[in-house]
Design an enzyme around this catalytic site. Structure first.
Site, PDB file in Angstrom:
ATOM      1  N   CYS A 114      -1.388   0.670   7.423  1.00 18.77           N
ATOM      2  CA  CYS A 114      -2.827   0.384   7.535  1.00 18.77           C
ATOM      3  C   CYS A 114      -3.240  -0.831   6.707  1.00 18.77           C
ATOM      4  O   CYS A 114      -3.494  -1.911   7.240  1.00 18.77           O
ATOM      5  CB  CYS A 114      -3.662   1.595   7.127  1.00 18.77           C
ATOM      6  SG  CYS A 114      -3.347   3.068   8.132  1.00 18.77           S
ATOM      7  N   ARG A 115      -3.318  -0.664   5.386  1.00 19.02           N
ATOM      8  CA  ARG A 115      -3.945  -1.705   4.548  1.00 19.02           C
ATOM      9  C   ARG A 115      -3.056  -2.920   4.295  1.00 19.02           C
ATOM     10  O   ARG A 115      -3.512  -4.058   4.418  1.00 19.02           O
ATOM     11  CB  ARG A 115      -4.387  -1.101   3.203  1.00 19.02           C
ATOM     12  CG  ARG A 115      -5.492  -0.086   3.359  1.00 19.02           C
ATOM     13  CD  ARG A 115      -5.665   0.730   2.099  1.00 19.02           C
ATOM     14  NE  ARG A 115      -4.516   1.598   1.874  1.00 19.02           N
ATOM     15  CZ  ARG A 115      -4.308   2.313   0.783  1.00 19.02           C
ATOM     16  NH1 ARG A 115      -5.178   2.259  -0.205  1.00 19.02           N
ATOM     17  NH2 ARG A 115      -3.246   3.080   0.676  1.00 19.02           N
ATOM     18  N   SER A 116      -1.789  -2.692   3.884  1.00 12.27           N
ATOM     19  CA  SER A 116      -0.977  -3.878   3.539  1.00 12.27           C
ATOM     20  C   SER A 116      -0.581  -4.703   4.765  1.00 12.27           C
ATOM     21  O   SER A 116      -0.528  -5.929   4.664  1.00 12.27           O
ATOM     22  CB  SER A 116       0.225  -3.517   2.658  1.00 12.27           C
ATOM     23  OG  SER A 116       1.109  -2.632   3.291  1.00 12.27           O
TER      24      SER A 116
ATOM     25  N   ASN B  84       2.276   1.447   4.381  1.00 17.29           N
ATOM     26  CA  ASN B  84       2.613   0.166   5.032  1.00 17.29           C
ATOM     27  C   ASN B  84       2.341   0.190   6.551  1.00 17.29           C
ATOM     28  O   ASN B  84       3.042  -0.451   7.332  1.00 17.29           O
ATOM     29  CB  ASN B  84       4.072  -0.254   4.755  1.00 17.29           C
ATOM     30  CG  ASN B  84       4.406  -1.701   5.147  1.00 17.29           C
ATOM     31  OD1 ASN B  84       5.512  -1.991   5.545  1.00 17.29           O
ATOM     32  ND2 ASN B  84       3.462  -2.595   5.046  1.00 17.29           N
TER      33      ASN B  84
ATOM     34  N   CYS C  91       0.864  -1.180   0.000  1.00 17.13           N
ATOM     35  CA  CYS C  91       0.000   0.000   0.000  1.00 17.13           C
ATOM     36  C   CYS C  91       0.901   1.230   0.000  1.00 17.13           C
ATOM     37  O   CYS C  91       2.084   1.150  -0.348  1.00 17.13           O
ATOM     38  CB  CYS C  91      -0.975  -0.014   1.179  1.00 17.13           C
ATOM     39  SG  CYS C  91      -0.189   0.037   2.808  1.00 17.13           S
TER      40      CYS C  91
ATOM     41  N   ASP D 117      -8.112   3.936   1.335  1.00 17.43           N
ATOM     42  CA  ASP D 117      -7.136   4.348   2.343  1.00 17.43           C
ATOM     43  C   ASP D 117      -7.883   4.850   3.587  1.00 17.43           C
ATOM     44  O   ASP D 117      -8.593   5.849   3.520  1.00 17.43           O
ATOM     45  CB  ASP D 117      -6.269   5.469   1.746  1.00 17.43           C
ATOM     46  CG  ASP D 117      -5.132   5.869   2.672  1.00 17.43           C
ATOM     47  OD1 ASP D 117      -5.167   5.516   3.861  1.00 17.43           O
ATOM     48  OD2 ASP D 117      -4.206   6.553   2.180  1.00 17.43           O
TER      49      ASP D 117
HETATM   50  P1  4NP Z   1      -1.787   2.827   4.169  1.00 12.83           P
HETATM   51  O1  4NP Z   1      -2.372   4.198   4.766  1.00 12.83           O
HETATM   52  O2  4NP Z   1      -1.243   3.137   2.781  1.00 12.83           O
HETATM   53  O3  4NP Z   1      -2.969   1.928   4.101  1.00 12.83           O
HETATM   54  O4  4NP Z   1      -0.718   2.344   5.124  1.00 12.83           O
HETATM   55  C1  4NP Z   1      -1.570   5.349   4.866  1.00 12.83           C
HETATM   56  C2  4NP Z   1      -0.814   5.547   6.001  1.00 12.83           C
HETATM   57  C3  4NP Z   1      -0.035   6.697   6.114  1.00 12.83           C
HETATM   58  C4  4NP Z   1      -0.009   7.617   5.090  1.00 12.83           C
HETATM   59  C5  4NP Z   1      -0.766   7.393   3.948  1.00 12.83           C
HETATM   60  C6  4NP Z   1      -1.543   6.255   3.834  1.00 12.83           C
HETATM   61  N1  4NP Z   1       0.760   8.785   5.221  1.00 12.83           N
HETATM   62  O5  4NP Z   1       0.677   9.645   4.323  1.00 12.83           O
HETATM   63  O6  4NP Z   1       1.518   8.931   6.194  1.00 12.83           O
END
Ligand code: 4NP
Length: 156
Positions: free
Chosen positions: A14-16, A12, A9, A123
């Protein structure tokens, strides 16, 4: 050799990690041997534990997770059999990074689930806790479909 699967994702956290944890847990329950990891296209959360809301959601569903954030690297496309993106932006970024000849390893998670109600795992970072539960539902259903597909692949 057991299949190696990398979930990707943006951050790294939340989703992955959710996909890594849920897929590993399902594979283990099914007695299916595989290597599973996750990574982000971005570098903001390298070395960080998963988001506390990800961990809380996993805990609610009895799924353990202890991984730390890391960024995708070029070697991943050689070392993994499947590099699986959470959304179309991650998918595009991965295809841009993929060394020639490895593009066919890159897929979109929800494409593995014929019943998925959408194409992208949304997201949840800037939203509320219900977003994390939605991610869990999408990831769990797609992971079950992916497990069936990889078991068929391994049996061939
Ligand atoms: P993820 O979510 O891609 O599912 O891990 C996010 C976590 C943090 C950020 C963006 C998306 N960020 O911009 O810090």
């Amino acid at each position: 050799m057991p299949p190696r699967v990398l979930f990707v994702c943006l951050g790294n956290i939340c989703r992955s990690p959710m996909a890594e944890a849920v897929f590993s847990h399902l594979a283990q329950e099914a007695g299916f041997e595989c290597e599973v990891d996750s990574a982000g296209t971005g570098s903001w959360h390298v070395g960080d534990p998963a988001d506390p809301r990800t961990l809380a959601t996993l805990r609610t569903h009895g799924v353990p997770y202890h991984g730390r954030g890391r960024q995708v690297r070029r070697e991943d496309f050689m070392e993994f059999d499947h590099v699986i993106a959470m959304d179309q932006a991650n998918h595009r970024d991965l295809l841009r990074m993929a060394p020639p000849g490895t593009e066919s390893k890159v897929s979109l998670l929800l494409e593995w689930d014929p019943k998925a109600p959408r194409t992208d795992v949304p997201d949840p970072y800037y939203g509320g806790p219900e977003g994390f539960e939605e991610v869990y539902r999408l990831v769990d259903a797609a992971s079950r479909a992916l497990l069936v597909a990889l078991r068929e692949e391994a049996a061939r």
